[in-house]
Scaffold this motif. Sequence first.
Motif, PDB file in Angstrom:
ATOM      1  N   VAL A  40      11.261   8.388  -6.919  1.00  0.00           N
ATOM      2  CA  VAL A  40      11.012   6.956  -6.811  1.00  0.00           C
ATOM      3  C   VAL A  40       9.497   6.744  -6.906  1.00  0.00           C
ATOM      4  N   ILE A  41       9.085   5.902  -7.838  1.00  0.00           N
ATOM      5  CA  ILE A  41       7.672   5.542  -7.969  1.00  0.00           C
ATOM      6  C   ILE A  41       7.536   4.081  -7.562  1.00  0.00           C
ATOM      7  N   SER A  42       6.764   3.820  -6.504  1.00  0.00           N
ATOM      8  CA  SER A  42       6.632   2.456  -5.985  1.00  0.00           C
ATOM      9  C   SER A  42       5.179   2.038  -5.932  1.00  0.00           C
ATOM     10  N   ASN A  43       4.971   0.714  -5.997  1.00  0.00           N
ATOM     11  CA  ASN A  43       3.635   0.196  -5.700  1.00  0.00           C
ATOM     12  C   ASN A  43       3.368   0.304  -4.197  1.00  0.00           C
ATOM     13  N   HIS A  44       2.124   0.064  -3.782  1.00  0.00           N
ATOM     14  CA  HIS A  44       1.719   0.317  -2.397  1.00  0.00           C
ATOM     15  C   HIS A  44       1.038  -0.938  -1.853  1.00  0.00           C
ATOM     16  N   THR A  45       1.671  -1.593  -0.862  1.00  0.00           N
ATOM     17  CA  THR A  45       1.159  -2.876  -0.390  1.00  0.00           C
ATOM     18  C   THR A  45       0.879  -2.939   1.107  1.00  0.00           C
ATOM     19  N   THR A  46       1.598  -2.159   1.925  1.00  0.00           N
ATOM     20  CA  THR A  46       1.434  -2.219   3.374  1.00  0.00           C
ATOM     21  C   THR A  46       1.514  -0.813   3.963  1.00  0.00           C
ATOM     22  N   ASN A  47       1.205  -0.709   5.257  1.00  0.00           N
ATOM     23  CA  ASN A  47       1.367   0.569   5.958  1.00  0.00           C
ATOM     24  C   ASN A  47       2.832   0.888   6.232  1.00  0.00           C
ATOM     25  N   TYR A  48       3.706  -0.071   5.955  1.00  0.00           N
ATOM     26  CA  TYR A  48       5.136   0.101   6.215  1.00  0.00           C
ATOM     27  C   TYR A  48       5.929   0.427   4.951  1.00  0.00           C
ATOM     28  N   ASP A  49       5.253   0.699   3.858  1.00  0.00           N
ATOM     29  CA  ASP A  49       5.944   0.832   2.571  1.00  0.00           C
ATOM     30  C   ASP A  49       6.986   1.947   2.551  1.00  0.00           C
ATOM     31  N   MET A  50       6.719   3.047   3.258  1.00  0.00           N
ATOM     32  CA  MET A  50       7.706   4.126   3.313  1.00  0.00           C
ATOM     33  C   MET A  50       9.033   3.595   3.867  1.00  0.00           C
ATOM     34  N   LEU A  51       8.946   2.734   4.882  1.00  0.00           N
ATOM     35  CA  LEU A  51      10.148   2.156   5.484  1.00  0.00           C
ATOM     36  C   LEU A  51      10.770   1.111   4.563  1.00  0.00           C
ATOM     37  N   LEU A  52       9.918   0.305   3.924  1.00  0.00           N
ATOM     38  CA  LEU A  52      10.420  -0.739   3.033  1.00  0.00           C
ATOM     39  C   LEU A  52      11.227  -0.147   1.882  1.00  0.00           C
ATOM     40  N   VAL A  53      10.735   0.955   1.335  1.00  0.00           N
ATOM     41  CA  VAL A  53      11.442   1.613   0.229  1.00  0.00           C
ATOM     42  C   VAL A  53      12.664   2.364   0.746  1.00  0.00           C
ATOM     43  N   GLY A  54      12.474   3.113   1.828  1.00  0.00           N
ATOM     44  CA  GLY A  54      13.542   3.981   2.324  1.00  0.00           C
ATOM     45  C   GLY A  54      14.821   3.256   2.669  1.00  0.00           C
ATOM     46  N   THR A  55      14.721   2.041   3.201  1.00  0.00           N
ATOM     47  CA  THR A  55      15.938   1.322   3.586  1.00  0.00           C
ATOM     48  C   THR A  55      16.761   0.874   2.386  1.00  0.00           C
ATOM     49  N   CYS A  56      16.191   0.930   1.181  1.00  0.00           N
ATOM     50  CA  CYS A  56      16.924   0.524  -0.030  1.00  0.00           C
ATOM     51  C   CYS A  56      17.688   1.670  -0.672  1.00  0.00           C
ATOM     52  N   PHE A  57      17.527   2.878  -0.143  1.00  0.00           N
ATOM     53  CA  PHE A  57      18.179   4.059  -0.718  1.00  0.00           C
ATOM     54  C   PHE A  57      19.014   4.743   0.360  1.00  0.00           C
ATOM     55  N   LYS A  58      20.303   4.873   0.109  1.00  0.00           N
ATOM     56  CA  LYS A  58      21.193   5.472   1.098  1.00  0.00           C
ATOM     57  C   LYS A  58      21.012   6.986   1.198  1.00  0.00           C
ATOM     58  N   ARG A  59      20.625   7.603   0.083  1.00  0.00           N
ATOM     59  CA  ARG A  59      20.460   9.064   0.094  1.00  0.00           C
ATOM     60  C   ARG A  59      19.048   9.425   0.544  1.00  0.00           C
ATOM     61  N   GLN A  60      18.975  10.465   1.349  1.00  0.00           N
ATOM     62  CA  GLN A  60      17.705  10.902   1.930  1.00  0.00           C
ATOM     63  C   GLN A  60      16.705  11.288   0.858  1.00  0.00           C
ATOM     64  N   MET A  61      15.423  10.973   1.114  1.00  0.00           N
ATOM     65  CA  MET A  61      14.365  11.424   0.222  1.00  0.00           C
ATOM     66  C   MET A  61      13.114  11.754   1.035  1.00  0.00           C
ATOM     67  N   TYR A  62      12.230  12.490   0.390  1.00  0.00           N
ATOM     68  CA  TYR A  62      10.968  12.898   0.995  1.00  0.00           C
ATOM     69  C   TYR A  62       9.859  11.985   0.490  1.00  0.00           C
ATOM     70  N   PHE A  63       8.895  11.723   1.369  1.00  0.00           N
ATOM     71  CA  PHE A  63       7.814  10.807   1.030  1.00  0.00           C
ATOM     72  C   PHE A  63       6.479  11.539   0.972  1.00  0.00           C
ATOM     73  N   VAL A  64       5.661  11.154   0.009  1.00  0.00           N
ATOM     74  CA  VAL A  64       4.303  11.677  -0.077  1.00  0.00           C
ATOM     75  C   VAL A  64       3.430  10.849   0.863  1.00  0.00           C
ATOM     76  N   ALA A  65       2.688  11.522   1.740  1.00  0.00           N
ATOM     77  CA  ALA A  65       1.882  10.838   2.756  1.00  0.00           C
ATOM     78  C   ALA A  65       0.454  11.372   2.753  1.00  0.00           C
ATOM     79  N   SER A  66      -0.465  10.543   3.207  1.00  0.00           N
ATOM     80  CA  SER A  66      -1.872  10.921   3.276  1.00  0.00           C
ATOM     81  C   SER A  66      -2.105  12.026   4.302  1.00  0.00           C
ATOM     82  N   GLU A  67      -3.034  12.908   4.007  1.00  0.00           N
ATOM     83  CA  GLU A  67      -3.321  14.067   4.863  1.00  0.00           C
ATOM     84  C   GLU A  67      -3.681  13.693   6.288  1.00  0.00           C
ATOM     85  N   HIS A  68      -4.276  12.523   6.489  1.00  0.00           N
ATOM     86  CA  HIS A  68      -4.778  12.210   7.833  1.00  0.00           C
ATOM     87  C   HIS A  68      -3.675  12.157   8.886  1.00  0.00           C
ATOM     88  N   ILE A  69      -2.399  11.927   8.477  1.00  0.00           N
ATOM     89  CA  ILE A  69      -1.330  11.903   9.481  1.00  0.00           C
ATOM     90  C   ILE A  69      -1.084  13.299  10.054  1.00  0.00           C
TER      91      ILE A  69
END
Length: 386
Positions: A40-69
């Motif tokens: 899934v390739i998405s635009n980036h608008t908020t700090n909640y985008d991982m959640l915004l995208v994830g709730t639209c897909f029933k099947r589990q996926m992994y997210f790319v996240a910034s190193e600082h976490i």
Amino acid sequence: MKKRHPFYYRLLRPLVAIFLFLRFGYRRKIVKGLPENYIVISNHTTNYDMLLVGTCFKRQMYFVASEHIARWKRAYKLIQYVFDPIIRHKGASAGGAVLDILRKTRKGGNVCVFAEGVRSWDGVTCPVSVSTAQLVKSAGCGLVTFRITGGYFASPMWCGSKIRRGPLSGNAVRIFTKEQLKEMTVEEIHAAIIEDLHEDAYARQLRAPKRYRGKNLAEHLEAFMFICPACGARDSFTSRGNTVSCGACGCSATYDEYGMLHGMDFDTVRAFSLWQQAQVSRDVECNVTYTAKDTVFLEIEKHTEKEVTSGAAAMNGSTFSCGEISFDLSSVTDLAMHDQRALVFTADKRYFELKIPNSNALKFMLYYNEKKKQEQKEKAEASRLS
């Protein structure tokens, strides 16, 4: 890939959907007709985008996240156990993250990538590197392009963690099977990603104005605005409530619930952004030095921070310094931001972070990017003439 990851995804997804609806009024559509596995390739608008995208897909996926976490110690251990995010070092080579993405997709996993790498400061989707299309081509799986709309006004990059309630939605734009992608060139995939992710928040808002309610709407706008259009003063803006004003000349603007500016020659943050970028371009041409007081310079190694120095920071066409530490700007191979007041970059094969808690940090990234852009133009012109 662990069996617990799909379990926790299924468990948390409906709870997250309820949270997003209550917090934002988020409207979504469940994505159907998906390939066997996909990126899934998405635009980036908020700090909640991982959640915004994830709730639209029933099947589990992994997210790319910034190193600082990964520097969050105990919190990250829990995040890693439940989600196993793919860590991407902003301001550094993405080689490790790319390999992790390919490992997961080739084992049948799904991955979400926010291809811009940063959130938009003015509402327009940031550039997407052709390397993203190369990654999709190499993965040998399907592709889903996804666009979030309304995120910029619900949570502007410059406002920190504050939330405004108004229309916010997320939807898949197109779905490509792996067979379709095999027939496409990297350039065609890249063009499709750019087209599908493109969002101009102000163009949309001017066509059909929507209200985004909140308190202190202009607060922290000085994290974005660092040049006064009236007197030219630098780092002179402060914000309070719905107003941002210049301490040098008194020039001020009010930011309303529709994201519009009143009192300046610019009616939108986007219009101000274009003007400010032109000023940065001239500053680079004139080798103006950008500065910030009271910064902290850290070296990051194995997700551990070590303070190197502190004090004033400065950047011009040849050097980038903090305290007694100085680099040739040419040795800084990449530079990016996380959050509103921190720069991360690679220099001399080492990874650093510069925290700028009390001044504008964005100006350094804009200056760096403009310097690189001008150098590339000069090289292209020299090549053309040779």
